[in-house]
Design a protein around this motif. Sequence first.
Motif, PDB file in Angstrom:
ATOM      1  N   MET A  10     -36.318 -83.984  17.620  1.00 53.69           N
ATOM      2  CA  MET A  10     -35.431 -84.691  16.421  1.00 53.69           C
ATOM      3  C   MET A  10     -35.153 -83.453  15.477  1.00 53.69           C
ATOM      4  O   MET A  10     -35.731 -82.541  15.466  1.00 53.69           O
ATOM      5  CB  MET A  10     -36.663 -85.431  15.782  1.00 53.69           C
ATOM      6  N   GLU A  11     -33.912 -83.956  14.947  1.00 54.65           N
ATOM      7  CA  GLU A  11     -33.437 -82.914  13.768  1.00 54.65           C
ATOM      8  C   GLU A  11     -34.251 -82.658  12.513  1.00 54.65           C
ATOM      9  O   GLU A  11     -34.886 -83.640  12.281  1.00 54.65           O
ATOM     10  CB  GLU A  11     -32.249 -83.609  13.300  1.00 54.65           C
ATOM     11  N   PRO A  12     -34.644 -81.524  12.250  1.00 53.29           N
ATOM     12  CA  PRO A  12     -35.425 -81.291  11.117  1.00 53.29           C
ATOM     13  C   PRO A  12     -34.825 -81.734  10.039  1.00 53.29           C
ATOM     14  O   PRO A  12     -33.763 -82.043   9.794  1.00 53.29           O
ATOM     15  CB  PRO A  12     -35.708 -79.850  10.942  1.00 53.29           C
ATOM     16  N   ILE A  13     -35.585 -82.336   8.810  1.00 51.43           N
ATOM     17  CA  ILE A  13     -35.149 -82.880   7.701  1.00 51.43           C
ATOM     18  C   ILE A  13     -34.502 -81.632   6.960  1.00 51.43           C
ATOM     19  O   ILE A  13     -33.573 -81.844   6.136  1.00 51.43           O
ATOM     20  CB  ILE A  13     -36.268 -83.566   6.849  1.00 51.43           C
ATOM     21  N   LEU A  14     -35.137 -80.388   6.850  1.00 46.94           N
ATOM     22  CA  LEU A  14     -34.543 -79.217   6.135  1.00 46.94           C
ATOM     23  C   LEU A  14     -34.712 -78.225   7.146  1.00 46.94           C
ATOM     24  O   LEU A  14     -35.577 -77.657   7.763  1.00 46.94           O
ATOM     25  CB  LEU A  14     -35.584 -79.118   5.046  1.00 46.94           C
ATOM     26  N   LYS A  15     -33.366 -77.506   7.020  1.00 49.38           N
ATOM     27  CA  LYS A  15     -33.298 -76.200   7.926  1.00 49.38           C
ATOM     28  C   LYS A  15     -32.520 -75.349   6.911  1.00 49.38           C
ATOM     29  O   LYS A  15     -31.469 -75.250   6.434  1.00 49.38           O
ATOM     30  CB  LYS A  15     -32.056 -76.490   8.972  1.00 49.38           C
ATOM     31  N   VAL A  16     -33.592 -74.276   6.608  1.00 47.18           N
ATOM     32  CA  VAL A  16     -33.343 -72.863   5.769  1.00 47.18           C
ATOM     33  C   VAL A  16     -32.798 -72.009   6.668  1.00 47.18           C
ATOM     34  O   VAL A  16     -33.777 -71.537   7.518  1.00 47.18           O
ATOM     35  CB  VAL A  16     -34.178 -72.580   4.924  1.00 47.18           C
ATOM     36  N   ILE A  36     -34.773 -65.591   3.851  1.00 51.08           N
ATOM     37  CA  ILE A  36     -35.696 -66.451   4.273  1.00 51.08           C
ATOM     38  C   ILE A  36     -35.214 -67.665   5.394  1.00 51.08           C
ATOM     39  O   ILE A  36     -34.024 -68.174   5.143  1.00 51.08           O
ATOM     40  CB  ILE A  36     -36.345 -67.230   2.925  1.00 51.08           C
ATOM     41  N   SER A  37     -35.781 -67.996   6.294  1.00 51.31           N
ATOM     42  CA  SER A  37     -35.637 -69.098   7.457  1.00 51.31           C
ATOM     43  C   SER A  37     -37.086 -69.901   7.637  1.00 51.31           C
ATOM     44  O   SER A  37     -37.916 -69.324   7.893  1.00 51.31           O
ATOM     45  CB  SER A  37     -35.098 -68.558   8.557  1.00 51.31           C
ATOM     46  N   PHE A  38     -36.718 -71.120   7.657  1.00 47.23           N
ATOM     47  CA  PHE A  38     -37.698 -71.914   8.167  1.00 47.23           C
ATOM     48  C   PHE A  38     -37.168 -73.344   8.089  1.00 47.23           C
ATOM     49  O   PHE A  38     -36.308 -73.743   7.641  1.00 47.23           O
ATOM     50  CB  PHE A  38     -39.071 -71.962   7.086  1.00 47.23           C
ATOM     51  N   GLU A  39     -38.221 -74.415   8.999  1.00 47.71           N
ATOM     52  CA  GLU A  39     -37.640 -75.808   9.032  1.00 47.71           C
ATOM     53  C   GLU A  39     -38.824 -76.687   8.811  1.00 47.71           C
ATOM     54  O   GLU A  39     -39.898 -76.072   8.581  1.00 47.71           O
ATOM     55  CB  GLU A  39     -37.337 -75.984  10.634  1.00 47.71           C
ATOM     56  N   VAL A  40     -38.467 -77.813   8.266  1.00 46.88           N
ATOM     57  CA  VAL A  40     -39.261 -78.767   7.583  1.00 46.88           C
ATOM     58  C   VAL A  40     -39.120 -80.231   8.419  1.00 46.88           C
ATOM     59  O   VAL A  40     -37.837 -80.655   8.526  1.00 46.88           O
ATOM     60  CB  VAL A  40     -39.211 -79.047   6.217  1.00 46.88           C
ATOM     61  N   GLU A  41     -40.012 -80.704   9.141  1.00 49.44           N
ATOM     62  CA  GLU A  41     -39.835 -81.956   9.926  1.00 49.44           C
ATOM     63  C   GLU A  41     -40.278 -83.144   8.907  1.00 49.44           C
ATOM     64  O   GLU A  41     -40.691 -83.025   8.027  1.00 49.44           O
ATOM     65  CB  GLU A  41     -40.555 -82.102  10.957  1.00 49.44           C
ATOM     66  N   LYS A  42     -39.665 -84.175   9.348  1.00 47.62           N
ATOM     67  CA  LYS A  42     -39.955 -85.356   8.676  1.00 47.62           C
ATOM     68  C   LYS A  42     -41.532 -85.552   8.590  1.00 47.62           C
ATOM     69  O   LYS A  42     -42.063 -85.330   9.623  1.00 47.62           O
ATOM     70  CB  LYS A  42     -39.106 -86.846   9.267  1.00 47.62           C
ATOM     71  N   ALA A  56     -39.744 -90.009  -8.284  1.00 48.45           N
ATOM     72  CA  ALA A  56     -39.149 -89.320  -7.222  1.00 48.45           C
ATOM     73  C   ALA A  56     -39.266 -89.958  -5.886  1.00 48.45           C
ATOM     74  O   ALA A  56     -38.288 -89.623  -5.078  1.00 48.45           O
ATOM     75  CB  ALA A  56     -40.159 -87.995  -7.086  1.00 48.45           C
ATOM     76  N   ILE A  57     -40.226 -90.939  -5.612  1.00 49.61           N
ATOM     77  CA  ILE A  57     -40.349 -91.477  -4.224  1.00 49.61           C
ATOM     78  C   ILE A  57     -39.673 -92.747  -4.153  1.00 49.61           C
ATOM     79  O   ILE A  57     -39.256 -93.271  -3.296  1.00 49.61           O
ATOM     80  CB  ILE A  57     -41.836 -91.759  -3.827  1.00 49.61           C
ATOM     81  N   ILE A  58     -39.136 -93.616  -5.572  1.00 53.92           N
ATOM     82  CA  ILE A  58     -38.827 -94.871  -5.433  1.00 53.92           C
ATOM     83  C   ILE A  58     -37.421 -95.122  -4.562  1.00 53.92           C
ATOM     84  O   ILE A  58     -37.365 -96.124  -3.952  1.00 53.92           O
ATOM     85  CB  ILE A  58     -38.771 -95.290  -6.890  1.00 53.92           C
ATOM     86  N   THR A  59     -36.619 -94.139  -4.426  1.00 51.26           N
ATOM     87  CA  THR A  59     -35.542 -94.445  -3.682  1.00 51.26           C
ATOM     88  C   THR A  59     -35.451 -94.004  -2.272  1.00 51.26           C
ATOM     89  O   THR A  59     -34.473 -93.769  -1.558  1.00 51.26           O
ATOM     90  CB  THR A  59     -34.171 -93.572  -4.333  1.00 51.26           C
ATOM     91  N   GLU A  60     -37.031 -93.621  -1.828  1.00 48.09           N
ATOM     92  CA  GLU A  60     -37.137 -93.120  -0.338  1.00 48.09           C
ATOM     93  C   GLU A  60     -36.210 -91.979   0.121  1.00 48.09           C
ATOM     94  O   GLU A  60     -35.551 -91.955   0.992  1.00 48.09           O
ATOM     95  CB  GLU A  60     -37.236 -94.195   0.539  1.00 48.09           C
ATOM     96  N   PRO A  61     -36.273 -90.774  -0.870  1.00 46.57           N
ATOM     97  CA  PRO A  61     -35.452 -89.681  -0.601  1.00 46.57           C
ATOM     98  C   PRO A  61     -35.845 -89.052   0.832  1.00 46.57           C
ATOM     99  O   PRO A  61     -37.036 -89.211   1.120  1.00 46.57           O
ATOM    100  CB  PRO A  61     -35.582 -88.840  -1.762  1.00 46.57           C
ATOM    101  N   SER A  62     -34.978 -88.358   1.252  1.00 46.38           N
ATOM    102  CA  SER A  62     -35.495 -87.576   2.715  1.00 46.38           C
ATOM    103  C   SER A  62     -36.386 -86.502   2.253  1.00 46.38           C
ATOM    104  O   SER A  62     -37.040 -86.163   3.090  1.00 46.38           O
ATOM    105  CB  SER A  62     -34.009 -86.790   3.062  1.00 46.38           C
ATOM    106  N   LEU A  63     -36.283 -85.886   1.019  1.00 46.39           N
ATOM    107  CA  LEU A  63     -37.124 -84.758   0.761  1.00 46.39           C
ATOM    108  C   LEU A  63     -37.495 -84.848  -0.662  1.00 46.39           C
ATOM    109  O   LEU A  63     -36.726 -84.994  -1.613  1.00 46.39           O
ATOM    110  CB  LEU A  63     -36.147 -83.509   1.010  1.00 46.39           C
ATOM    111  N   ILE A  64     -38.797 -84.444  -0.764  1.00 48.93           N
ATOM    112  CA  ILE A  64     -39.269 -84.498  -2.449  1.00 48.93           C
ATOM    113  C   ILE A  64     -39.478 -83.139  -2.670  1.00 48.93           C
ATOM    114  O   ILE A  64     -40.345 -82.481  -1.988  1.00 48.93           O
ATOM    115  CB  ILE A  64     -40.536 -85.286  -2.493  1.00 48.93           C
ATOM    116  N   LEU A  65     -38.975 -82.689  -3.828  1.00 44.59           N
ATOM    117  CA  LEU A  65     -39.217 -81.273  -4.284  1.00 44.59           C
ATOM    118  C   LEU A  65     -39.994 -80.993  -5.524  1.00 44.59           C
ATOM    119  O   LEU A  65     -39.583 -81.815  -6.365  1.00 44.59           O
ATOM    120  CB  LEU A  65     -37.894 -80.681  -4.240  1.00 44.59           C
ATOM    121  N   ALA A  66     -40.940 -80.502  -5.487  1.00 47.70           N
ATOM    122  CA  ALA A  66     -41.975 -80.272  -6.649  1.00 47.70           C
ATOM    123  C   ALA A  66     -42.055 -78.703  -6.905  1.00 47.70           C
ATOM    124  O   ALA A  66     -42.670 -77.886  -6.304  1.00 47.70           O
ATOM    125  CB  ALA A  66     -43.179 -80.735  -6.410  1.00 47.70           C
ATOM    126  N   ASP A  67     -41.944 -78.291  -8.230  1.00 44.75           N
ATOM    127  CA  ASP A  67     -42.170 -76.973  -8.571  1.00 44.75           C
ATOM    128  C   ASP A  67     -43.176 -77.087  -9.616  1.00 44.75           C
ATOM    129  O   ASP A  67     -43.201 -77.468 -10.657  1.00 44.75           O
ATOM    130  CB  ASP A  67     -40.945 -76.280  -9.368  1.00 44.75           C
TER     131      ASP A  67
END
Length: 255
Positions: free
Chosen positions: A1-7, A27-33, A158-169
């Motif tokens: 499966m394609e990762p959601i995020l690929k840096v 920096i390189s990393f991947e995030v899966e769903k 943040a979650i209501i639209t069911e985004p692909s990715l939630i980012l929190a700082d």
Amino acid sequence: MEPILKVENVEKYYGKKGTISKAVDNISFEVEKGDFIGVMGPSGSGKTTLLNCISTIDHVSTGSIVINGKDITRMKADALDAFRREELGFIFQDFNLLDTLTAYENIAVALTIQKRKLAEIKTLVETVAKKLEITGVLNKFPYEMSGGQKQRVAAARAIITEPSLILADEPTGALDSKSARMLLESFEKLNKEMRATILMVTHDAFTASYAERILFIKDGKIFNELLRGENSRKDFFNRIMEVVTLLGGDVNHVL
Ligand SMILES: Nc1ncnc2c1ncn2[C@@H]1O[C@H](COP(=O)(O)OP(=O)(O)O)[C@@H](O)[C@H]1O
Ligand SMILES: [Mg+2]
């Protein structure tokens, strides 16, 4: 499966020739769903810069960031605005709620823009409010809510639209420990029950211990990585503290 995020090989420089500093250094990393990732590191290590590049607020100097199959480093401003609205959810340290809107209205804003039916909006808002235990404040304005309630409203927004990715700082940065715990339990719920993918930046080991995987950065580089695996949260917290000690040399400096 394609990762959601690929840096991939992301670098971000500040300053002019001769005085260039690398805030993010290859920096390189991947995030899966469904991943819940923490990014930790001392103050000034590049956490916010990295998150701002991923959230399209800032631009990378080199490298690519692919979210849900789209390379955001090559998108034009208009396309980025739409992309941000549709694919990303944001949670900031200082909540960023609209003061003149109630909690319900704050959570519903994005759905209203999407011209969803009122009955559908009501169902969605009430469902997520119940999960985050904020049903009782839906008709209140931000000034009538506690910090913890405001941040859970921000999480609902943040979650209501069911985004692909939630980012929190630093989402717990302005919260007392009890409110922080409640917010983090909400994140766990969104992650486990709604399969929300969360990337959370924090300098706090307790906050980070709620994630499933942690990337440690120092001087703009990934320095170490920890997986929670079958560990209890408490054991994970202790392992995080070991790395924090290594990373900073001085725990108090990092915390
Ligand atoms: N807009 C900017 N202009 C110049 N330097 C910046 C800017 N933003 C951040 N930096 C520098 O980049 C480095 C990383 O900062 P930041 O990403 O905010 O770290 P963190 O969030 O980990 O505390 C720091 O040295 C900081 O001073
Ligand atoms: Mg920061």
